[in-house]
Each structure stands twice: as structure tokens, then as C-alpha cells.
Motif scaffolding. Structure first.
Motif, PDB file in Angstrom:
ATOM      1  N   MET A  28       0.816  -1.197   0.000  1.00  0.00           N
ATOM      2  CA  MET A  28       0.000   0.000   0.000  1.00  0.00           C
ATOM      3  C   MET A  28       0.861   1.264   0.000  1.00  0.00           C
ATOM      4  N   ASP A  29       2.211   1.124  -0.035  1.00  0.00           N
ATOM      5  CA  ASP A  29       2.991   2.357   0.064  1.00  0.00           C
ATOM      6  C   ASP A  29       2.937   3.125  -1.250  1.00  0.00           C
ATOM      7  N   GLN A  30       3.253   4.379  -1.185  1.00  0.00           N
ATOM      8  CA  GLN A  30       3.059   5.270  -2.322  1.00  0.00           C
ATOM      9  C   GLN A  30       3.878   4.865  -3.547  1.00  0.00           C
ATOM     10  N   ARG A  31       5.065   4.307  -3.297  1.00  0.00           N
ATOM     11  CA  ARG A  31       5.924   3.981  -4.431  1.00  0.00           C
ATOM     12  C   ARG A  31       5.475   2.700  -5.116  1.00  0.00           C
ATOM     13  N   GLY A  32       4.559   1.999  -4.508  1.00  0.00           N
ATOM     14  CA  GLY A  32       4.124   0.745  -5.092  1.00  0.00           C
ATOM     15  C   GLY A  32       5.029  -0.380  -4.673  1.00  0.00           C
ATOM     16  N   GLY A  33       4.854  -1.520  -5.272  1.00  0.00           N
ATOM     17  CA  GLY A  33       5.648  -2.668  -4.903  1.00  0.00           C
ATOM     18  C   GLY A  33       4.776  -3.895  -4.798  1.00  0.00           C
ATOM     19  N   PHE A  34       5.145  -4.757  -3.892  1.00  0.00           N
ATOM     20  CA  PHE A  34       4.454  -6.039  -3.766  1.00  0.00           C
ATOM     21  C   PHE A  34       4.343  -6.343  -2.277  1.00  0.00           C
ATOM     22  N   THR A  35       3.193  -6.071  -1.684  1.00  0.00           N
ATOM     23  CA  THR A  35       3.085  -6.234  -0.239  1.00  0.00           C
ATOM     24  C   THR A  35       2.178  -7.407   0.129  1.00  0.00           C
ATOM     25  N   ARG A  36       2.426  -7.918   1.337  1.00  0.00           N
ATOM     26  CA  ARG A  36       1.609  -9.004   1.847  1.00  0.00           C
ATOM     27  C   ARG A  36       0.161  -8.535   2.025  1.00  0.00           C
ATOM     28  N   ALA A  37      -0.001  -7.291   2.507  1.00  0.00           N
ATOM     29  CA  ALA A  37      -1.351  -6.743   2.681  1.00  0.00           C
ATOM     30  C   ALA A  37      -2.080  -6.697   1.337  1.00  0.00           C
ATOM     31  N   GLY A  38      -1.332  -6.390   0.282  1.00  0.00           N
ATOM     32  CA  GLY A  38      -1.926  -6.362  -1.044  1.00  0.00           C
ATOM     33  C   GLY A  38      -2.395  -7.743  -1.471  1.00  0.00           C
ATOM     34  N   VAL A  39      -1.569  -8.752  -1.190  1.00  0.00           N
ATOM     35  CA  VAL A  39      -1.942 -10.120  -1.537  1.00  0.00           C
ATOM     36  C   VAL A  39      -3.249 -10.496  -0.845  1.00  0.00           C
ATOM     37  N   VAL A  40      -3.362 -10.149   0.440  1.00  0.00           N
ATOM     38  CA  VAL A  40      -4.565 -10.484   1.206  1.00  0.00           C
ATOM     39  C   VAL A  40      -5.784  -9.760   0.634  1.00  0.00           C
ATOM     40  N   ARG A  41      -5.613  -8.476   0.326  1.00  0.00           N
ATOM     41  CA  ARG A  41      -6.711  -7.728  -0.284  1.00  0.00           C
ATOM     42  C   ARG A  41      -7.160  -8.375  -1.592  1.00  0.00           C
ATOM     43  N   GLY A  42      -6.189  -8.791  -2.380  1.00  0.00           N
ATOM     44  CA  GLY A  42      -6.495  -9.427  -3.661  1.00  0.00           C
ATOM     45  C   GLY A  42      -7.253 -10.732  -3.475  1.00  0.00           C
ATOM     46  N   LEU A  43      -6.784 -11.537  -2.525  1.00  0.00           N
ATOM     47  CA  LEU A  43      -7.456 -12.813  -2.252  1.00  0.00           C
ATOM     48  C   LEU A  43      -8.908 -12.573  -1.848  1.00  0.00           C
ATOM     49  N   LYS A  44      -9.131 -11.569  -1.017  1.00  0.00           N
ATOM     50  CA  LYS A  44     -10.504 -11.261  -0.570  1.00  0.00           C
ATOM     51  C   LYS A  44     -11.374 -10.837  -1.744  1.00  0.00           C
ATOM     52  N   ALA A  45     -10.774 -10.024  -2.641  1.00  0.00           N
ATOM     53  CA  ALA A  45     -11.536  -9.565  -3.811  1.00  0.00           C
ATOM     54  C   ALA A  45     -11.921 -10.756  -4.682  1.00  0.00           C
ATOM     55  N   ALA A  46     -11.001 -11.706  -4.837  1.00  0.00           N
ATOM     56  CA  ALA A  46     -11.295 -12.900  -5.644  1.00  0.00           C
ATOM     57  C   ALA A  46     -12.399 -13.713  -4.988  1.00  0.00           C
ATOM     58  N   LEU A  47     -12.358 -13.784  -3.667  1.00  0.00           N
ATOM     59  CA  LEU A  47     -13.362 -14.552  -2.931  1.00  0.00           C
ATOM     60  C   LEU A  47     -14.756 -13.961  -3.146  1.00  0.00           C
ATOM     61  N   ALA A  48     -14.828 -12.617  -3.189  1.00  0.00           N
ATOM     62  CA  ALA A  48     -16.118 -11.956  -3.390  1.00  0.00           C
ATOM     63  C   ALA A  48     -16.706 -12.296  -4.754  1.00  0.00           C
ATOM     64  N   LEU A  49     -15.839 -12.687  -5.676  1.00  0.00           N
ATOM     65  CA  LEU A  49     -16.295 -12.989  -7.040  1.00  0.00           C
ATOM     66  C   LEU A  49     -16.636 -14.462  -7.244  1.00  0.00           C
ATOM     67  N   THR A  50     -16.545 -15.259  -6.178  1.00  0.00           N
ATOM     68  CA  THR A  50     -16.690 -16.715  -6.307  1.00  0.00           C
ATOM     69  C   THR A  50     -17.857 -17.127  -7.198  1.00  0.00           C
ATOM     70  N   LEU A  51     -19.034 -16.555  -6.914  1.00  0.00           N
ATOM     71  CA  LEU A  51     -20.220 -16.951  -7.678  1.00  0.00           C
ATOM     72  C   LEU A  51     -20.061 -16.623  -9.166  1.00  0.00           C
TER      73      LEU A  51
END
Lengths: 234, 102
Positions: free
Chosen positions: A1-24
Motif C-alpha cells: 500500500m505504500d506510495q511507491r508501489g511494490g508487492f506487499t503481503r497486505a496487497g496479496v490479502v486484499r487481492g485474495l478477498k476480492a477474488a473470494l467476493a467474485l466466487t459466484l
């Protein structure tokens, strides 16, 4: 989530949750591909290997429709090349998210790129969160769902017997439609989007198959938008 | 659990072709700096890709799908919950079919 971007664990978790919301929205397509693979005589191992490595439903479905014995190696490869061509501009559009990553985090995340995770990541980007971790998390979550549904479709396909017009198949269009709302930036999007839709319908009306209506529409709309944005500069 | 060599070869071909599409667009961008016009296009591509993807689908699928699509747009615009919007859309189609829609 930092301004410069990158690859964070928090981002991975957010992404997983977003995918879960799309399950149906994601599940029916996997079921169909699993059932189709079973129908043309692929074993469960072959089906999962294909779905796991290719992970692109429309192209798999098209390849399976022209399946033969022995397997149509060239035709199936070409089907994937042509139908997945639409993902090349997607990867390019993700540059702001990907530019500060490298190695496996970059090229591995791209390996799992799919339409829905692309769209969600662009929505994240526009909300000010540049995180390749989100792209990976969303894509990986969708991959897990994909593998599970392909397996279920292959194993229980005969028992499920979902007719082609079943309401559940609307779920994948509904998912894309809902994501589209998140991509809407305001009235300035209207003209490019209308042109994109009109050109896609025209290409479709001319009898062109996938991916040409999508590519023609997308490039027409984006060209109009870019022309409008850059007019008067330079 | 069989795995035939010809099937494996087809799968590998399919996987390589798909990866080329996924990584290729970005790989080109990583080494060259696109002109401003192309950068502006990339800003517009995401929405346009999905509109172009959906337009032919909805044209072919009759009014119940269009009605359900409108419900999805409305629910998503108001509540911003993907799972709920999808469910509302599928529910709408299901109810319309129960009521005798084609």
C-alpha cells in the motif's frame, strides 16, 4: 500500500478477498470447462494440468471444441495465441503496478493474469493503491477457484447436467458488468465506451469471432479517448 | 489417471502461447518508452476492453439478461459489493424465468 508501489503481503490479502467476493461469478465457467474436458475424453489429470497451466477459459473452451485424437497440438496452441491476444494490452496497461517489481513476483504474477484480476487491479490503481501483490492475490485466488471448479465439473459433470441457458451462467457476465462499474471514472468515459461497444457489435455483426470484436472495440474506444486527451498538446 | 504425450504437448503449446500473450505486452513496454498517445490509450483500454467484451454477449441474450444486467449495474453502483451485485443479477434472471420469461 505504500506510495511507491511494490508487492506487499497486505496487497496479496486484499487481492485474495476480492477474488473470494467474485466466487459466484467465477465458478460456472470452471464447471463448464471441466465438463467439456470430460466430454472430449481428457482424464482428470490432463484437465487439471491444462486448466492450471493455461488458466484462460474461453481459449480452453475453443481448443476443446476442436479437440481430436491425437490431440490437435498446433490448432490448440493457435487458438490460445489468438484468443488470449487481448491480454497483451492488459499487461501493458498494468505497467504502473508492475514497474517496481521484478523476477518471479513480476513474471509469476503475469503468468496468472486474467481478465477479472486485471480489472480489479486497475480499479485499485485508480483508487491510489499500486500493489502488484493485489494482482497476484486476486489472480491466485481466482486460480484456486478455477482449479476446484474444473475438477468438480470433470468429476460430477454428468450428474450436474446444467442446461446451457441456466441462470447460473449469467453469473460470469454479471461479474464483468459489476467490475465495469468500478472502472467507470465519470462522464469522460462515456464516448470511448460507447464507441468500443459499437465497434465490437459491428465486428461481431460482420461475423468475426473471438478475439476480434473485443480487440477492435477496445482499440477504437481507447484511440478515441487518447485522441481527445492528447488533442491540443504536443 | 492417464497422461498422453500428445495431450501433454498440446497443453504445453497452449500454456506457452497464453503466457506469451500475458507477459508479452508488458515485456515490450518494459524495454521501450511508449509515446504519449499510446500511454493515453492504455489509460482508456481497461474499460473499453470489457465494454467490447460484453456488448455482443448482451445483444445475443434477450431482454431478461438485459434487465438482470441493469440490476447488476444499479446494485453495484449503489452498494459497491461485487458478490451482492452478481447474486442480484442471477436472482433476477432466475425470477424472470420462473415468471415465464424466455
Amino acid at each position: 500500500m505504500d506510495q511507491r508501489g511494490g508487492f506487499t503481503r497486505a496487497g496479496v490479502v486484499r487481492g485474495l478477498k476480492a477474488a473470494l467476493a467474485l466466487t459466484l461469478g467465477l465458478s460456472p465457467f470452471g464447471l463448464v470447462v471441466g465438463m467439456t474436458a470430460d466430454g472430449v475424453g481428457l482424464s482428470l489429470l490432463e484437465t487439471l494440468l491444462m486448466s492450471g497451466l493455461v488458466f484462460a477459459g474461453t481459449s480452453q473452451l475453443v481448443a476443446l471444441q476442436l479437440w481430436s485424437d491425437p490431440a490437435p497440438i498446433l490448432a490448440a496452441t493457435l487458438a490460445c495465441l489468438v484468443i488470449n491476444l487481448r491480454m497483451a494490452p492488459m499487461g501493458a496497461a498494468l505497467a504502473p503496478v508492475l514497474d517496481r517489481t521484478r523476477g518471479i513476483r513480476l513474471w509469476g504474477s503475469l503468468a496468472l493474469l486474467v481478465d477479472n484480476s486485471f480489472a480489479l487491479t486497475i480499479a485499485e490503481l485508480r483508487a491510489g493503491r499500486r500493489d502488484a501483490g493485489f494482482l497476484f492475490g486476486a489472480s491466485f485466488g481466482m486460480w484456486v477457484n478455477w482449479m476446484a471448479m474444473c475438477a468438480i465439473g470433470h468429476i460430477f459433470g454428468n450428474a450436474l447436467r446444467l442446461p446451457a441457458g441456466h441462470p447460473i451462467f449469467f453469473a460470469s457476465s454479471a461479474a464483468v458488468l459489476a467490475i465495469l462499474v468500478q472502472l467507470w471514472r465519470g462522464r469522460s468515459d462515456l464516448q470511448p465506451w460507447l464507441l468500443a461497444g459499437a465497434v465490437a457489435l459491428m465486428a461481431h455483426g460482420l461475423g468475426l469471432g473471438a478475439p476480434w470484436p473485443v480487440l477492435a472495440g477496445a482499440f477504437a474506444g481507447a484511440t478515441l479517448g487518447a485522441w481527445r486527451d492528447t488533442r491540443g498538446q504536443a | 489417471m492417464t497422461l498422453r504425450w500428445d495431450v501433454l504437448a498440446a497443453i504445453i503449446g497452449m500454456a506457452l502461447a497464453s503466457y506469451l500473450c500475458r507477459a508479452g505486452g508488458y515485456a515490450v513496454l518494459r524495454v521501450t518508452r511508449p509515446p504519449p498517445f499510446v500511454q493515453a490509450m492504455l489509460q482508456h483500454l481497461p474499460g473499453c476492453i470489457f465494454v467490447a467484451f460484453l456488448a455482443p454477449i448482451f445483444l445475443q441474450s434477450g431482454w431478461p439478461a438485459a434487465a438482470a444486467g441493469a440490476v447488476v449495474l444499479l446494485v453495484q453502483a449503489r452498494l459497491r459489493r461485487l458478490a451482492l451485485s452478481i447474486l442480484a443479477g442471477v436472482g433476477t434472471i432466475w425470477l424472470l424465468r420462473l415468471a415465464g420469461a424466455p
